[in-house]
Design an enzyme around this catalytic site. Structure first.
Site: not given
Ligand code: UDP
Length: 339
Positions: A124, A148, A152
């Site tokens: 992302s 979150y 990544k």
């Protein structure tokens, strides 16, 4: 290739399944259906005209993951599966780290044991952190502003270490900007559970009458009209980017590649609202609300590396994205049926 798609029943995974089949690949889906409806699979089969084998397992279960690789002949993996709600990750950091990292470890170990070493990973643009330079290039330093995002960043690091450890690996991390839109049929789209966190599904639910009005989070940013600017990319362009990455990664000299998938164009919240009104012919009532914690003013890609290396570029405009979102939302006002 016979491609295992983890999270293949989810929003981006499902669109990628269609593109993979269209490109002549065989697909096997693994999804625990914690954030996807099983009815997606029937629609994928109807649209592709092919049976889609599905393993309804949780990848953190190492025995089941091993069993899957022992029983399916897999050539490559596209790994979408993971928890993805930013706000929820702040409230439940351990659940996010545990789920997203453990599933990746389990998958990598099973792949290694079964000599499957071609992997495309869903990353992302959030890995560019709180104050990125614009446009964002792949060489910028990575960081995150929530658990979150850290999953990544951490998984990219793990993948790069794994790729460096054994030259048989070929791994790509794809850094997505803001995926929106739906399949042109209107039969496959984004179906968030509960109140949507993201702008486009929220706008679509206002247009269809499921929600009264949109809150615009801040109008005093240093942007074209004061509202947040993002690089919205049609999910079908994104899906095509995965197929291009899969077809390219195996012949790369380097074991690990990183590509931005975006259009390179920034669009503001008010511009999205106007485009959606044009596409739907419906007014989108909104109010200006305070900024949302953790938001940055603007985010958009430099997609030059993906354009050059993958021979891929995003083709669809914000009007296309809104028209396809609207077709999906108006055909499926309450999302996918339960059965
Ligand atoms: N946004 C908004 N209202 C909403 C949801 C989002 O104004 O109900 C804004 C948000 O502040 C940001 C843009 O829309 O400027 C895109 O937000 P989204 O959550 O879709 O993506 P992200 O912030 O993760 O890039």
């Amino acid at each position: 290739m016979r491609v295992l798609v983890s999270g293949g029943a989810g929003y981006i995974g499902s669109h990628t399944v269609i593109r993979l089949v269209e490109a002549g690949h065989d697909v096997v889906v693994v999804d625990d259906f914690s954030n996807a409806k099983p009815t997606v699979v029937g629609r994928l089969e109807a649209l592709t005209g092919r049976p889609i084998p599905v393993h309804a397992i949780d990848l953190t279960d190492t025995d089941k993951t091993e069993h899957l690789f022992a029983h399916e002949q897999i050539d490559a993996v596209i790994h979408f599966a993971g928890f993805k709600a930013v706000g929820e990750s702040v409230a439940k950091p351990l659940a996010y780290y545990q789920n997203n990292l453990d599933s990746t470890f389990s998958l990598l170990r099973a792949m290694d044991r079964h000599d499957v070493r071609t992997l495309v990973f869903s990353s992302s643009a959030t890995v560019y952190g709180a104050e990125p330079e614009l446009p964002m290039t792949e060489d910028l330093p990575t960081s995150a502003t929530n658990p979150y995002g850290w999953t990544k960043v951490m998984i990219e690091q793990i993948l790069s270490d794994v790729a460096a450890s054994d030259d048989r690996w070929r791994i790509a991390a794809l850094r997505y900007f803001n995926p929106v839109g739906a399949h042109a049929s209107g039969d496959i789209g984004e179906d968030p559970s509960g109140i949507p966190n993201n702008l486009m599904p929220f706008v679509a639910q206002v247009a269809v009458g499921r929600r009264e009005q949109l809150s615009v989070f801040g109008d005093d940013y240093d942007t074209v009209d004061g509202t947040g600017v993002r690089d919205y990319i049609h999910v079908d362009d994104l899906a095509a980017g995965h197929v291009a990455a899969l077809d390219t990664v195996g012949s790369r000299a380097e074991p690990m590649s990183v590509w931005n998938l975006g259009t390179g164009q920034g669009v503001s919240v008010l511009q999205v609202i106007k485009a959606f009104e044009r596409a739907s012919g419906r007014p989108i009532p909104y109010e200006i609300a305070p900024r949302r914690a953790g938001d940055i003013a603007a985010s958009y890609a430099d997609p030059a590396r993906a354009n050059a290396d993958l021979g891929w570029r995003a083709t669809k405009t914000i009007d296309d994205m809104c028209a396809d979102t609207w077709r999906w939302q108006s055909k499926n006002p309450n999302g996918y049926p339960d059965a």
